[in-house]
Design a protein around this motif. Structure first.
Motif, PDB file in Angstrom:
ATOM      1  N   ALA A 105       0.840  -1.206   0.000  1.00 42.74           N
ATOM      2  CA  ALA A 105       0.000   0.000   0.000  1.00 42.74           C
ATOM      3  C   ALA A 105       0.874   1.255   0.000  1.00 42.74           C
ATOM      4  N   LEU A 106       1.902   1.246   0.824  1.00 45.36           N
ATOM      5  CA  LEU A 106       2.800   2.394   0.917  1.00 45.36           C
ATOM      6  C   LEU A 106       3.490   2.642  -0.422  1.00 45.36           C
ATOM      7  N   TYR A 107       4.034   1.595  -1.012  1.00 44.29           N
ATOM      8  CA  TYR A 107       4.696   1.724  -2.304  1.00 44.29           C
ATOM      9  C   TYR A 107       3.706   2.184  -3.373  1.00 44.29           C
ATOM     10  N   GLY A 108       2.507   1.644  -3.351  1.00 48.35           N
ATOM     11  CA  GLY A 108       1.488   2.043  -4.319  1.00 48.35           C
ATOM     12  C   GLY A 108       1.129   3.518  -4.214  1.00 48.35           C
ATOM     13  N   ARG A 109       0.980   4.004  -2.984  1.00 54.68           N
ATOM     14  CA  ARG A 109       0.665   5.420  -2.801  1.00 54.68           C
ATOM     15  C   ARG A 109       1.801   6.299  -3.307  1.00 54.68           C
ATOM     16  N   MET A 110       3.012   5.954  -2.906  1.00 50.89           N
ATOM     17  CA  MET A 110       4.155   6.779  -3.312  1.00 50.89           C
ATOM     18  C   MET A 110       4.312   6.794  -4.830  1.00 50.89           C
ATOM     19  N   THR A 111       4.073   5.661  -5.460  1.00 56.62           N
ATOM     20  CA  THR A 111       4.147   5.586  -6.918  1.00 56.62           C
ATOM     21  C   THR A 111       3.032   6.423  -7.550  1.00 56.62           C
ATOM     22  N   ALA A 112       1.835   6.332  -7.000  1.00 58.16           N
ATOM     23  CA  ALA A 112       0.691   7.078  -7.547  1.00 58.16           C
ATOM     24  C   ALA A 112       0.867   8.585  -7.398  1.00 58.16           C
ATOM     25  N   TYR A 113       1.533   9.022  -6.321  1.00 59.27           N
ATOM     26  CA  TYR A 113       1.670  10.458  -6.063  1.00 59.27           C
ATOM     27  C   TYR A 113       2.916  11.079  -6.690  1.00 59.27           C
ATOM     28  N   GLU A 114       4.012  10.317  -6.758  1.00 57.00           N
ATOM     29  CA  GLU A 114       5.288  10.916  -7.153  1.00 57.00           C
ATOM     30  C   GLU A 114       5.255  11.565  -8.530  1.00 57.00           C
ATOM     31  N   GLY A 115       4.804  10.835  -9.535  1.00 61.70           N
ATOM     32  CA  GLY A 115       4.784  11.393 -10.888  1.00 61.70           C
ATOM     33  C   GLY A 115       3.961  12.669 -10.989  1.00 61.70           C
ATOM     34  N   PRO A 116       2.703  12.645 -10.530  1.00 59.83           N
ATOM     35  CA  PRO A 116       1.894  13.859 -10.601  1.00 59.83           C
ATOM     36  C   PRO A 116       2.463  15.032  -9.781  1.00 59.83           C
ATOM     37  N   ILE A 117       3.088  14.735  -8.656  1.00 59.64           N
ATOM     38  CA  ILE A 117       3.686  15.825  -7.865  1.00 59.64           C
ATOM     39  C   ILE A 117       4.855  16.424  -8.627  1.00 59.64           C
ATOM     40  N   ARG A 118       5.734  15.568  -9.129  1.00 57.90           N
ATOM     41  CA  ARG A 118       6.917  16.071  -9.853  1.00 57.90           C
ATOM     42  C   ARG A 118       6.520  16.859 -11.100  1.00 57.90           C
ATOM     43  N   SER A 119       5.501  16.394 -11.818  1.00 55.45           N
ATOM     44  CA  SER A 119       5.097  17.059 -13.060  1.00 55.45           C
ATOM     45  C   SER A 119       4.022  18.120 -12.834  1.00 55.45           C
ATOM     46  N   GLU A 120       3.587  18.262 -11.598  1.00 53.09           N
ATOM     47  CA  GLU A 120       2.514  19.202 -11.240  1.00 53.09           C
ATOM     48  C   GLU A 120       1.237  18.916 -12.044  1.00 53.09           C
ATOM     49  N   ASP A 121       0.956  17.645 -12.235  1.00 54.32           N
ATOM     50  CA  ASP A 121      -0.246  17.210 -12.947  1.00 54.32           C
ATOM     51  C   ASP A 121      -1.410  17.193 -11.952  1.00 54.32           C
ATOM     52  N   ARG A 122      -2.131  18.302 -11.899  1.00 49.02           N
ATOM     53  CA  ARG A 122      -3.198  18.482 -10.922  1.00 49.02           C
ATOM     54  C   ARG A 122      -4.303  17.427 -11.065  1.00 49.02           C
ATOM     55  N   SER A 123      -4.624  17.098 -12.276  1.00 46.90           N
ATOM     56  CA  SER A 123      -5.711  16.153 -12.522  1.00 46.90           C
ATOM     57  C   SER A 123      -5.348  14.753 -12.011  1.00 46.90           C
ATOM     58  N   ALA A 124      -4.178  14.274 -12.371  1.00 49.94           N
ATOM     59  CA  ALA A 124      -3.750  12.938 -11.937  1.00 49.94           C
ATOM     60  C   ALA A 124      -3.571  12.892 -10.423  1.00 49.94           C
ATOM     61  N   LEU A 125      -3.038  13.965  -9.846  1.00 49.00           N
ATOM     62  CA  LEU A 125      -2.864  14.012  -8.399  1.00 49.00           C
ATOM     63  C   LEU A 125      -4.219  14.036  -7.699  1.00 49.00           C
ATOM     64  N   ALA A 126      -5.166  14.799  -8.246  1.00 51.94           N
ATOM     65  CA  ALA A 126      -6.515  14.843  -7.660  1.00 51.94           C
ATOM     66  C   ALA A 126      -7.167  13.466  -7.708  1.00 51.94           C
ATOM     67  N   ASP A 127      -6.997  12.769  -8.819  1.00 50.49           N
ATOM     68  CA  ASP A 127      -7.556  11.410  -8.931  1.00 50.49           C
ATOM     69  C   ASP A 127      -6.962  10.490  -7.869  1.00 50.49           C
ATOM     70  N   ALA A 128      -5.646  10.526  -7.720  1.00 45.15           N
ATOM     71  CA  ALA A 128      -4.970   9.646  -6.759  1.00 45.15           C
ATOM     72  C   ALA A 128      -5.347   9.998  -5.320  1.00 45.15           C
ATOM     73  N   LEU A 129      -5.364  11.273  -5.000  1.00 43.45           N
ATOM     74  CA  LEU A 129      -5.715  11.687  -3.640  1.00 43.45           C
ATOM     75  C   LEU A 129      -7.183  11.392  -3.334  1.00 43.45           C
ATOM     76  N   ALA A 130      -8.055  11.607  -4.310  1.00 47.11           N
ATOM     77  CA  ALA A 130      -9.481  11.310  -4.096  1.00 47.11           C
ATOM     78  C   ALA A 130      -9.685   9.818  -3.855  1.00 47.11           C
ATOM     79  N   ARG A 131      -8.995   9.005  -4.619  1.00 45.99           N
ATOM     80  CA  ARG A 131      -9.112   7.553  -4.491  1.00 45.99           C
ATOM     81  C   ARG A 131      -8.599   7.071  -3.129  1.00 45.99           C
ATOM     82  N   ASN A 132      -7.466   7.604  -2.683  1.00 48.42           N
ATOM     83  CA  ASN A 132      -6.820   7.092  -1.478  1.00 48.42           C
ATOM     84  C   ASN A 132      -7.204   7.831  -0.198  1.00 48.42           C
ATOM     85  N   VAL A 133      -7.131   9.133  -0.219  1.00 49.77           N
ATOM     86  CA  VAL A 133      -7.401   9.922   0.992  1.00 49.77           C
ATOM     87  C   VAL A 133      -8.894  10.055   1.231  1.00 49.77           C
TER      88      VAL A 133
END
Length: 175
Positions: A105-133
């Protein structure tokens, strides 16, 4: 006695100090009040993971020394998760299975968040945060947390490594 005063911190203390800073920030009431994160164990795990990841990303940006400290932080986080499970009464017989699931779970979250955070992809980050948080809520629900996360990334990046190690400057958490 004076030699201890001027000694540099050991790696474990650096990792523990950074982990404590991440946990303290993740416990800020505004996440649960203004941003609507549920004050439950799963949501707290998600916020701890997000903040640890933000620190890891910042540290890795500082080359080999930063990457070493990032690994120390990650090791402390995993150890803290192990301790939390033990405090919750998980027995040694099932600990390996629980830790494996938690690690995935930890690895999955970090993988899901890292790319969108680094690229500032708001949409992908919102999807990942909505799904998990937010447990699968609409991505718009995570908009405030996305704003906070990206501001935190920029703020941490503006600090020197020495300043991050002393006291990470997190973004203001406003709704």
């Amino acid at each position: 006695m004076l030699q201890n005063l001027f000694r540099t911190r050991t790696p474990d203390r650096i990792g523990l100090s950074l982990y404590s800073a991440a946990v303290d920030q993740a416990r800020e009431p505004a996440f649960y009040t203004a941003l609507g994160v549920k004050d439950e164990i799963d949501a707290r795990f998600e916020l701890y993971t997000l903040h640890v990841l933000l620190l890891i990303l910042r540290l890795r940006d500082d080359g080999e020394r930063g990457a070493e400290i990032a690994q120390e932080l990650f090791d402390v986080y995993v150890s803290a998760l192990d301790n939390a499970l033990r405090e919750l009464g998980v027995h040694d017989v099932t600990m390996a299975k629980k830790m494996r699931k938690l690690g995935e779970a930890l690895y999955g979250r970090m993988t899901a968040y890292e790319g969108p955070i680094r690229s500032e992809d708001r949409s992908a980050l919102a999807d990942a945060l909505a799904r998990n948080v937010y447990e699968g809520a609409d991505a718009q629900t995570a908009a405030g947390l996305v704003d906070y996360t990206l501001r935190a990334r920029v703020g941490l990046g503006a600090q020197t490594l020495k300043d991050v190690l002393a006291r990470p400057a997190w973004a203001e958490n406003a709704a």
